[in-house]
Structures are given as C-alpha cells and as structure tokens.
Design an enzyme around this catalytic site. Structure first.
Site, PDB file in Angstrom:
ATOM      1  CB  SER A 181      -0.942   0.007   1.201  1.00 13.79           C
ATOM      2  OG  SER A 181      -0.202  -0.082   2.391  1.00 13.79           O
ATOM      3  CG  HIS A 209      -4.153  -1.373  -1.425  1.00 12.08           C
ATOM      4  ND1 HIS A 209      -4.755  -0.151  -1.624  1.00 12.08           N
ATOM      5  CD2 HIS A 209      -3.807  -1.405  -0.110  1.00 12.08           C
ATOM      6  CE1 HIS A 209      -4.758   0.536  -0.499  1.00 12.08           C
ATOM      7  NE2 HIS A 209      -4.187  -0.202   0.448  1.00 12.08           N
ATOM      8  CE  LYS A 240      -7.224  -1.478   1.649  1.00 14.13           C
ATOM      9  NZ  LYS A 240      -7.287  -0.414   2.659  1.00 14.13           N
TER      10      LYS A 240
HETATM   11  N1  PMP Z   1      -5.008  -5.554   4.643  1.00  9.86           N
HETATM   12  C1  PMP Z   1      -4.407  -4.608   3.904  1.00  9.86           C
HETATM   13  C2  PMP Z   1      -3.236  -4.994   3.064  1.00  9.86           C
HETATM   14  C3  PMP Z   1      -4.860  -3.289   3.938  1.00  9.86           C
HETATM   15  O1  PMP Z   1      -4.265  -2.339   3.208  1.00  9.86           O
HETATM   16  C4  PMP Z   1      -5.977  -2.977   4.747  1.00  9.86           C
HETATM   17  C5  PMP Z   1      -6.558  -1.577   4.813  1.00  9.86           C
HETATM   18  N2  PMP Z   1      -5.716  -0.591   5.254  1.00  9.86           N
HETATM   19  C6  PMP Z   1      -6.566  -3.998   5.499  1.00  9.86           C
HETATM   20  C7  PMP Z   1      -6.081  -5.270   5.411  1.00  9.86           C
HETATM   21  C8  PMP Z   1      -7.729  -3.711   6.409  1.00  9.86           C
HETATM   22  O2  PMP Z   1      -8.912  -3.651   5.684  1.00  9.86           O
HETATM   23  P1  PMP Z   1     -10.237  -3.033   6.324  1.00  9.86           P
HETATM   24  O3  PMP Z   1     -10.169  -1.562   6.131  1.00  9.86           O
HETATM   25  O4  PMP Z   1     -11.335  -3.684   5.544  1.00  9.86           O
HETATM   26  O5  PMP Z   1     -10.254  -3.442   7.753  1.00  9.86           O
END
Ligand code: PMP
Length: 392
Positions: A181, A209, A240
């Site tokens: 990310s 992502h 996302k």
């Molecule tokens: N895994 C990854 C790789 C993420 O980038 C994110 C979001 N920041 C999450 C999990 C968490 O997802 P959520 O917002 O649905 O809790």
C-alpha cells in the site's frame, strides 16, 4: 489515591506530538468522491481507496436501500447463533464465482479477516513467514496465532528461500500483501508459490489493494498471475475498490468449512450489516458485468504517473494506481501536503515510521472518478509546489 493513574495518556500524547507522529484527522462534509468538502471548500481527493468510485455510486446506494427494506439493518447476532441471512450467502457465492474459487467467507472487515484466518491456520509449533512490509492486520493476526514469526526482506525471493530452508518441522504459512500500500508494488506471487510448493508451505495473500484493481476486471492478484488453485488463502477487503466495508476469505470449500468452525472473529463477532452486504454484492455484480471502470482507473493512473515524471518528480516502485510522489525528508513531505491543501488538493504526506527515513512521499490515490481536467489541475499544482520547494 487514584490521582495520576491515567497520567501516562497525556505523557504519551505529548510524545507523539513532539515526534510529529500525532494524527490530525480531516472531517469530510459529504460523500467520498473525486472532490470532497473540507471546511466548506471543495478539494480534489487523492486520499481515498475508493478506486472505482463505488463508495457513492447510485446503483450501489440503491441496492443498500432496497436490502434495508427487505432485511432491516442488523444481523441480530453472530451467524452461528442468529443464522445466516440469504444476502450473506448470495454475496459469498457471487464472490467465489468472481474470484474463481470454490468458496468464500464474509467477515466484518479486512482487518478482521486476517485476525480470523491466520490464528486458525497456524498455532504453537508452526511458523508464519511474512514479508517485512506486510499490513498491520497480518502482523496482529500472526501475534494472536502463537506461531513462530519469521520475516523476509521485502519481495526478496532469495531471502524467502533462506528462511524456508531454516524453518523447522511444523506447518509453514507464507503471507504477503498482493499489492503493497505504500509503494504500490506487486508481490512476485508466481515465485512465492513455487517456493511454497518446493518447501511444503501454505500460501496466503492479502489482496486488499489488488481487488477491483488488478486481474481481469479487477479479479485480483491471483487472477493477475493466473495462479488459480495454487494459492491456498486469499484475503480481501470491501473497503477499497468495492467502496463499502467488510472482509472476505477465499479458497477451497474445505478451508471455508474449517474457518466457520474455528475462526474466532466469525464465531464471536456479529455478521456484516445488511447495507454493507447488499452494497458489496452490487459492486461485485457491476464488476462481473464490465471491466470498464477498472480500465478507466488504469488509464488515469498511467496519465498522472507520466505527468509526474515529466515534471521531474519520481513515482518510486509503483506498478499500480497507488502513486507515491517521492519527496525525501518527512518535514518536506508535510510542507508539500500542506501547500497542496492550500491549492485545493487533499493528498497525504507519508513519512517515518510508515516508510523508511528519507523516503517520505505524497501518496496519491488515483480513482476512476477523476477526470482528465482534475488530473491536469493536480499536475499543474505539483509542478508549482515542486518548484517552490526546490524539488524540481
Ligand atoms: N489488509 C491490507 C493490506 C490493507 O491495506 C488494509 C486496509 N488498510 C486492510 C487489510 C484492512 O482492511 P479493512 O479496512 O477492511 O479493515
């Protein structure tokens, strides 16, 4: 007697402020979109993971409203007690079809999906082998598991093999993000799968992502590399590209049956709400019908990244629409972000400890909803501020 027992809170908050790590959160006075309103002003939004604009898509809002009329809003309790609603089953079936897996299990968030799946798959005596840049929810899920943790250098396959060779008996679970990310680079999943097969390790990819972004019409990282059937566990989020909230675990029927019995956030936390479930289902249906928005997202990303390079700034390692505009020192990135907001662009500065010292950046999140005029407006401002700050 109790005086002073909470003093650590003030002390720790002050420490965060002193270190420049205190988070100031903007308030948005309306829906997510290409432009958002902050303090009464419309600003161009480069901070959202709403890659396809689904967060306020009229078709998706309508689907959520209709589902509320039929099912209400709340699920009543955890699914093992209150039962599963038809709409959860529909979403799980259509997600499985979309991703080309046997089965899926829907959870309350991506974070929760990692807390559910990792401790269910690895326990004391097992080893979790994790990329050094994996998401916090993978790190926390691994901690909860009580398994031994080994970290390999980011995307380094020699490093991964070295760790695999040194790993003792017991189950081995290799975990990585599909798309990282902060840099927007992609995990070398084919090589990871080959090493996993060679050393008898399970493979687990968090495609938060990648979903809705990579693969055919956004079918994700496994589809992108055509590795169907060779990755044991895929985790995803609905927050996302799908524009909503929720998480999913995808894999074999057996895996999902096992997680229904074992995964604690499934057993002890209530199901995803009705509007979230219905909205996500509609997002999956839109993507199943057409990859048009995904193509627009990539077209926008290529256009913006080319423009940034022409200005003389650089976009680091990215291979996806996540666009880090590399600045250098954290204070410079913070100045850049502040100046951007003055020029009506909302884009976050990311510095240490989220990225290495000296690698601070402005992280631009491109969306299919940005118009070419929006991107040209932004490029002009990046050039102007880059010159002001002697970066170009
Ligand atoms: N895994 C990854 C790789 C993420 O980038 C994110 C979001 N920041 C999450 C999990 C968490 O997802 P959520 O917002 O649905 O809790």
């Amino acid at each position: 007697m109790t005086q002073g027992k909470m003093d650590f809170i003030d002390r720790d908050l002050q420490e965060l402020k002193d270190e420049g790590l205190y988070k100031n959160i903007q308030t948005l006075e309306g829906a997510q979109g290409a432009w958002v309103q902050i303090k009464g002003e419309k600003v161009l939004n480069f901070c959202s993971n709403n890659y396809l604009g689904f967060a306020a898509d009229p078709r998706i809002k309508e689907a959520a409203k209709k589902a509320i009329d039929k099912y209400g809003v709340g699920p009543g309790a955890v699914r093992t007690i209150a039962g599963t609603m038809t709409i959860h089953k529909e979403l799980e079936r259509e997600l499985a079809e979309f991703k080309g897996v046997e089965a899926t299990l829907v959870l309350q968030s991506g974070f929760s999906a990692n807390l559910a799946a990792i401790p269910a798959l690895a326990d004391k005596g097992d080893t979790i082998i994790s990329d050094e840049l994996n998401h916090a929810s993978i790190i926390d899920g691994s901690r909860l598991s009580r398994a031994a943790k080994k970290v390999y250098p980011h995307n380094d396959m020699d490093g991964l093999e070295k760790v695999l060779k040194e790993t003792p008996e017991g189950k081995k679970l290799i975990i990585c993000d599909g798309v990282f990310s902060m840099d927007g680079d992609i995990a070398p999943l084919p090589e990871i799968v080959e090493l996993a097969e060679k050393y008898g390790a399970m493979t687990y990819v968090d495609d938060a992502h990648g979903e809705g972004v990579v693969g055919r019409a956004g079918r994700g990282i496994v589809d992108h590399f055509n590795l169907h059937g060779r990755v044991d566990v895929e985790v995803g989020t609905f927050s996302k590209a799908l524009g909503v909230m929720g998480g999913v675990i995808a894999g074999s029927k057996n895996l999902i049956e096992y997680l229904i019995q074992k995964a604690r956030p499934f057993t002890f936390s209530s199901a995803l709400t009705v509007p979230d479930t219905a909205a996500t289902l509609e997002a999956v249906r839109i993507l199943s019908e057409s990859g048009e928005l995904v193509e627009k997202l990539w077209e926008n990303a290529r256009y913006f990244q080319k423009g940034i390079k022409e200005i003389g700034l650089n976009t680091g390692l990215t291979e996806t629409p996540i666009t880090p505009v590399m600045i250098g020192e954290a204070h410079q990135a913070a100045d850049f972000s502040r100046r951007l907001l003055e020029e009506k662009i909302f884009a976050q500065a990311i510095g240490f400890p989220l990225v290495a010292r000296g690698k601070a950046r402005i992280r631009v999140m491109i969306s299919a909803t940005h118009s070419k005029d929006d991107l040209d407006f932004a490029l002009e401002k990046f050039k102007k501020i880059g010159k002001e700050l002697n970066l170009v």
